[in-house]
Design a protein around this motif. Structure first.
Motif, short mmCIF file in Angstrom:
data_model
loop_
_atom_site.label_atom_id
_atom_site.label_comp_id
_atom_site.label_asym_id
_atom_site.label_seq_id
_atom_site.Cartn_x
_atom_site.Cartn_y
_atom_site.Cartn_z
N GLU A 90 0.97 -1.18 -0.20
CA GLU A 90 -0.06 0.11 -0.03
C GLU A 90 0.95 1.22 -0.01
O GLU A 90 0.69 2.02 -0.67
N VAL A 91 1.74 1.32 0.74
CA VAL A 91 2.76 2.44 0.78
C VAL A 91 3.40 2.73 -0.39
O VAL A 91 3.52 3.72 -1.05
N ALA A 92 3.95 1.57 -0.91
CA ALA A 92 4.77 1.48 -2.17
C ALA A 92 3.85 2.20 -3.45
O ALA A 92 4.08 2.71 -4.27
N ALA A 93 2.59 1.48 -3.30
CA ALA A 93 1.50 1.80 -4.47
C ALA A 93 1.12 3.59 -4.43
O ALA A 93 1.33 4.19 -5.41
N MET A 94 0.81 4.00 -3.00
CA MET A 94 0.82 5.41 -2.88
C MET A 94 2.04 6.25 -3.30
O MET A 94 1.71 7.44 -3.78
N ALA A 95 3.08 5.77 -3.28
CA ALA A 95 4.29 6.77 -3.67
C ALA A 95 4.35 6.52 -5.20
O ALA A 95 4.85 7.71 -5.63
N LEU A 96 3.80 5.69 -5.85
CA LEU A 96 3.89 5.65 -7.15
C LEU A 96 2.78 6.03 -7.92
O LEU A 96 2.94 6.73 -9.13
#
Length: 255
Positions: A35-41
């Motif tokens: 989730e954190v990685a997706a929001m950053a991208l």
């Protein structure tokens, strides 16, 4: 601050709200990491990550109200649904995330498992499941992968007027079929499909196969029903998953 609000809680994850902070705890730490990685991208508005210590994730509250809720009439104007389609266009046009999504074979296997379970456990009649499954099989074809949210229920899209203020719950983000996001967003609101496609010019510019959208409605409803029952939700509520299955089974596709 009015105390702690339990937003959702079941044996896989829990989300609490305390004032302007949401705290998510997941039994699978990889989900909060994704989730954190997706929001950053993602090139779309998302919640601000306050801190992340697996399996817990703290997010700042996002202003706005949900675009809609499955089973309830939507009060958001058509322009808000078109704005959600425009947000999807930006997401689907972004570079692919580095992790994969489900393959066609995996989608077929899950559909087979869940349809068999619905019948064997007496959840739904075999003839209804068979008819809805034929509709769902429209999704089992090649597609060009894009960056998908993966669980784009209208409740996960916050709006103020006709502006999207945030897209929430990115734990299922991956590479996938653009029409899957469109379908999950509109499954309970098929009358808003045209607005979403208008906003999503990248899809609307091509001839959208509505059989595939209806297939994703049926696939989502069939594969989610047993999970919802097992986790304390009611897929038999009016306008929810079982009604989508019934529509698919009775009219060769809901909507």
């Amino acid at each position: 601050m009015d105390g702690v609000e339990v937003v959702v809680a079941h044996r896989e994850r829990a989300t609490l709200r305390v004032g302007g902070v949401f705290l998510k705890v997941d039994a699978d730490p990889a989900r909060t990491g994704r989730e954190v990685a997706a929001m950053a991208l993602a090139p779309v508005p998302t919640a601000t990550v306050l801190w992340h210590r697996p399996p817990a994730l703290a997010l700042a509250a996002v202003p706005g109200a949900p675009l809609g809720r499955l089973g309830d009439p939507t009060t958001a104007p058509p322009a808000a649904w078109a704005a959600a389609g425009a947000v999807l266009r930006r997401l689907h046009g972004a570079p692919l995330p580095p992790w994969p999504g489900r393959s066609v074979d995996e989608l077929a296997m899950l559909l087979d498992t869940e349809c068999r379970g619905l019948v064997d456990e007496g959840v739904l009649p075999a003839d209804l499941v068979a008819r809805a499954r034929r509709v769902a099989e429209a999704v089992l074809r090649p597609w060009e992968p894009v960056f998908v949210h993966g669980d784009l229920q209208p409740e996960h899209v916050l709006v103020e007027g006709d502006e999207v203020t945030g897209v929430l719950d990115w734990s299922e983000a991956a590479r996938g079929d653009a029409l899957a996001d469109v379908a999950v967003l509109t499954m309970g609101h098929p009358d808003r499909l045209g607005d979403v496609l208008t906003g999503h010019g990248a899809v609307a510019d091509r001839e959208v196969d509505l059989h595939v959208v209806r297939g994703w409605w049926a696939w989502r409803a069939l594969t989610a029903t047993r999970w919802l029952l097992a986790h304390g939700f009611d897929p038999f509520a009016p306008g929810c998953e079982v009604d989508v299955v019934r529509a698919a089974g009775s009219r060769e596709g809901p909507g």
